[in-house]
Design a protein around this motif. Structure first.
Motif, mmCIF file in Angstrom:
data_model
loop_
_atom_site.group_PDB
_atom_site.id
_atom_site.type_symbol
_atom_site.label_atom_id
_atom_site.label_comp_id
_atom_site.label_asym_id
_atom_site.label_seq_id
_atom_site.Cartn_x
_atom_site.Cartn_y
_atom_site.Cartn_z
ATOM 1 N N ARG A 1 0.828 -1.218 0.000
ATOM 2 C CA ARG A 1 0.000 0.000 0.000
ATOM 3 C C ARG A 1 0.857 1.261 0.000
ATOM 4 O O ARG A 1 0.519 2.250 -0.631
ATOM 5 C CB ARG A 1 -0.946 -0.003 1.211
ATOM 6 N N ARG A 2 1.991 1.211 0.723
ATOM 7 C CA ARG A 2 2.882 2.389 0.731
ATOM 8 C C ARG A 2 3.436 2.617 -0.674
ATOM 9 O O ARG A 2 3.474 3.740 -1.165
ATOM 10 C CB ARG A 2 4.051 2.196 1.715
ATOM 11 N N ILE A 3 3.873 1.545 -1.333
ATOM 12 C CA ILE A 3 4.415 1.678 -2.694
ATOM 13 C C ILE A 3 3.321 2.164 -3.642
ATOM 14 O O ILE A 3 3.537 3.056 -4.468
ATOM 15 C CB ILE A 3 5.013 0.335 -3.179
ATOM 16 N N ARG B 1 -15.121 -1.336 -11.436
ATOM 17 C CA ARG B 1 -14.648 -1.251 -10.042
ATOM 18 C C ARG B 1 -13.226 -0.704 -10.058
ATOM 19 O O ARG B 1 -12.353 -1.249 -10.723
ATOM 20 C CB ARG B 1 -14.676 -2.636 -9.397
ATOM 21 N N ASP B 2 -12.982 0.369 -9.309
ATOM 22 C CA ASP B 2 -11.667 1.008 -9.304
ATOM 23 C C ASP B 2 -10.680 0.173 -8.474
ATOM 24 O O ASP B 2 -10.924 -0.099 -7.298
ATOM 25 C CB ASP B 2 -11.790 2.421 -8.709
ATOM 26 N N ASP C 1 -6.984 -0.906 -0.563
ATOM 27 C CA ASP C 1 -7.126 -0.705 0.882
ATOM 28 C C ASP C 1 -7.760 -1.883 1.602
ATOM 29 O O ASP C 1 -7.705 -1.970 2.823
ATOM 30 C CB ASP C 1 -7.973 0.550 1.158
ATOM 31 N N GLU C 2 -8.400 -2.772 0.837
ATOM 32 C CA GLU C 2 -9.180 -3.850 1.455
ATOM 33 C C GLU C 2 -8.434 -5.183 1.546
ATOM 34 O O GLU C 2 -8.920 -6.119 2.162
ATOM 35 C CB GLU C 2 -10.479 -4.059 0.659
ATOM 36 N N ARG D 1 -8.382 -11.657 4.609
ATOM 37 C CA ARG D 1 -9.174 -11.723 3.371
ATOM 38 C C ARG D 1 -8.566 -12.740 2.404
ATOM 39 O O ARG D 1 -9.268 -13.521 1.775
ATOM 40 C CB ARG D 1 -9.208 -10.335 2.730
ATOM 41 N N PHE D 2 -7.252 -12.704 2.296
ATOM 42 C CA PHE D 2 -6.527 -13.639 1.429
ATOM 43 C C PHE D 2 -6.851 -15.084 1.824
ATOM 44 O O PHE D 2 -7.148 -15.934 0.979
ATOM 45 C CB PHE D 2 -5.028 -13.363 1.528
#
Length: 398
Positions: free
Chosen positions: A42-44, A262-263, A269-270, A275-276
């Motif tokens: 997410r940071r990248i 869907r973007d 973020d999810e 979830r994986f």
């Protein structure tokens, strides 16, 4: 001669240092590492909207080596940043390195999987490294420790590049172009994966097709085709579908394809370890026509600029505490380079027999067409360890 195989992936992490069992289990480590992977990803992703490819396992393994070198606040920052704080045992600083050692053994223990990891430390002549640190590096990471004359920068650069080239089956040839004359110690961590599809794509069926980067940009890509039974599921709340493409030897690629419209940035973020895991548990086998682009990527990241966002910062400053590595003061990490290469194509062991059971010939084929930005994860099935992850926005960009 090294031939490009399906999913040849290579990655390395480089640390450049300048001077002036267990309560926890391997599956705990895999889960923690996956959440760290998502945080790092997410940071990248927040820096740009381009392709991304990295090996969370390589970054974690390299920093765990650094964990054995550090003390005080620097050590705590690394533990927190890697999401490993809960696996720490006060009386056993070797607990986490032992878990990584066990994980590595579980992944490549039977010798059939082509996944090679290596660690090397290049040290300036007359530099004093603590014997305990050297012993631990050899014990847990089977690390090579080599002495170099860094004042001969050309010779050192050549030596290190040759080492990296050898460890990555010639996939990475020029990892570093120069070295700071004040460099005292360089730590290199490499990971190399080569996988053959369990069900190879037929190259004769590959043809150019449109890939929709966004509403305004379309590129033509070589699209691979395969008609077979696949494990798939739909994450309705997320607005995405999941497809599993197995390699031989217990490793799989999971494709996460956002629904049309869907973007993908909302999905960024999810994604989490939880979830994986739920995707993997809910996969069901159905007959599918799969269309997937060939792609290859080479990505490099200066992690010294990204990791401070995850709370790992003092190790890059004069406040670094690397006293378990050396009592010679004033050490800090100047650079952490992370480079990853992947090539995805049809090839595999074409002679492998594919047994088709229970396919009803007159059933209407469903399709899974990867013709818009998608995410992918390469993971070891028995341990759920995430080896590599990435996102493809434009398959034509190397």
């Amino acid at each position: 001669v090294f031939k490009h195989k399906m999913g040849s992936s290579v990655l390395l992490t480089v640390f450049c240092l300048l001077t002036p069992l267990h309560a926890a289990t391997v599956s705990d480590l895999s889960l923690k590492n996956m959440d760290f992977a998502m945080n790092l990803y997410r940071r990248i992703a927040s820096y740009h909207d381009k392709n991304i490819f990295l090996s969370p396992l390589s970054v974690s393994a390299g920093f765990t080596a650094l964990l054995m070198a550090s003390a005080g606040d620097t050590r705590q920052e690394i533990l927190r940043g890697l999401n490993l704080e809960q696996l720490e045992e006060a009386e056993r600083p070797e607990a986490i390195p032992q878990l990584f050692q066990l994980l590595h053994h579980n992944i490549s223990g039977n010798g059939s999987l082509k996944l090679e990891q290596s660690t090397a430390i290049f040290v300036r002549q007359h530099f004093n490294i603590e014997k305990e640190f050297q012993d631990n590096m050899r014990k847990f990471f089977n690390a090579e420790i080599k002495t170099l004359d860094f004042s001969n920068t050309e010779g050192s650069v050549s030596f290190i590049n040759e080492y990296v080239k050898r460890q990555t089956a010639d996939k990475v040839t020029d990892m570093i172009s120069d070295l700071d004359e004040f460099t005292q110690l360089l730590l290199v961590n490499t990971i190399f994966f080569q996988g053959d599809w369990e069900m190879p794509f037929d190259p004769n069926l590959t043809q150019n097709a449109p890939f929709h980067i966004d509403n305004y940009n379309i590129v033509q890509v070589p699209m691979m085709f395969l008609d077979d039974e696949f494990y798939t599921m739909e994450d309705v709340p997320l607005g995405a579908k999941v497809l599993k493409l197995p390699y031989r030897e217990g490793v799989s690629m999971l494709i996460l394809l956002p629904n049309k419209g869907r973007d993908y940035t909302e999905i960024d973020d999810e994604i989490s370890a939880e979830r994986f895991q739920s995707w993997i548990q809910k996969l069901r086998k159905i007959k599918l026509e799969v269309n997937m682009p060939k792609f290859k990527m080479e990505q490099s990241y200066p992690l010294q600029k990204i990791l401070p966002d995850l709370g790992i910062s003092s190790v890059f400053t004069n406040a670094a505490n690397l006293s378990r590595l050396s009592q010679d003061g004033g050490l800090k990490v100047s650079k952490v380079l992370h480079k990853a290469v992947i090539e995805v194509d049809e090839t595999g062991t074409m002679a492998a027999a594919v047994t088709r059971i229970g396919i009803i010939p007159y059933s209407l084929p469903r399709t899974f067409t990867v013709n818009r930005p998608f995410f992918f994860f390469i993971y070891h099935e028995d341990t759920s360890c995430l080896l590599f992850m990435g996102r493809v926005i434009d398959p034509t960009k190397y």
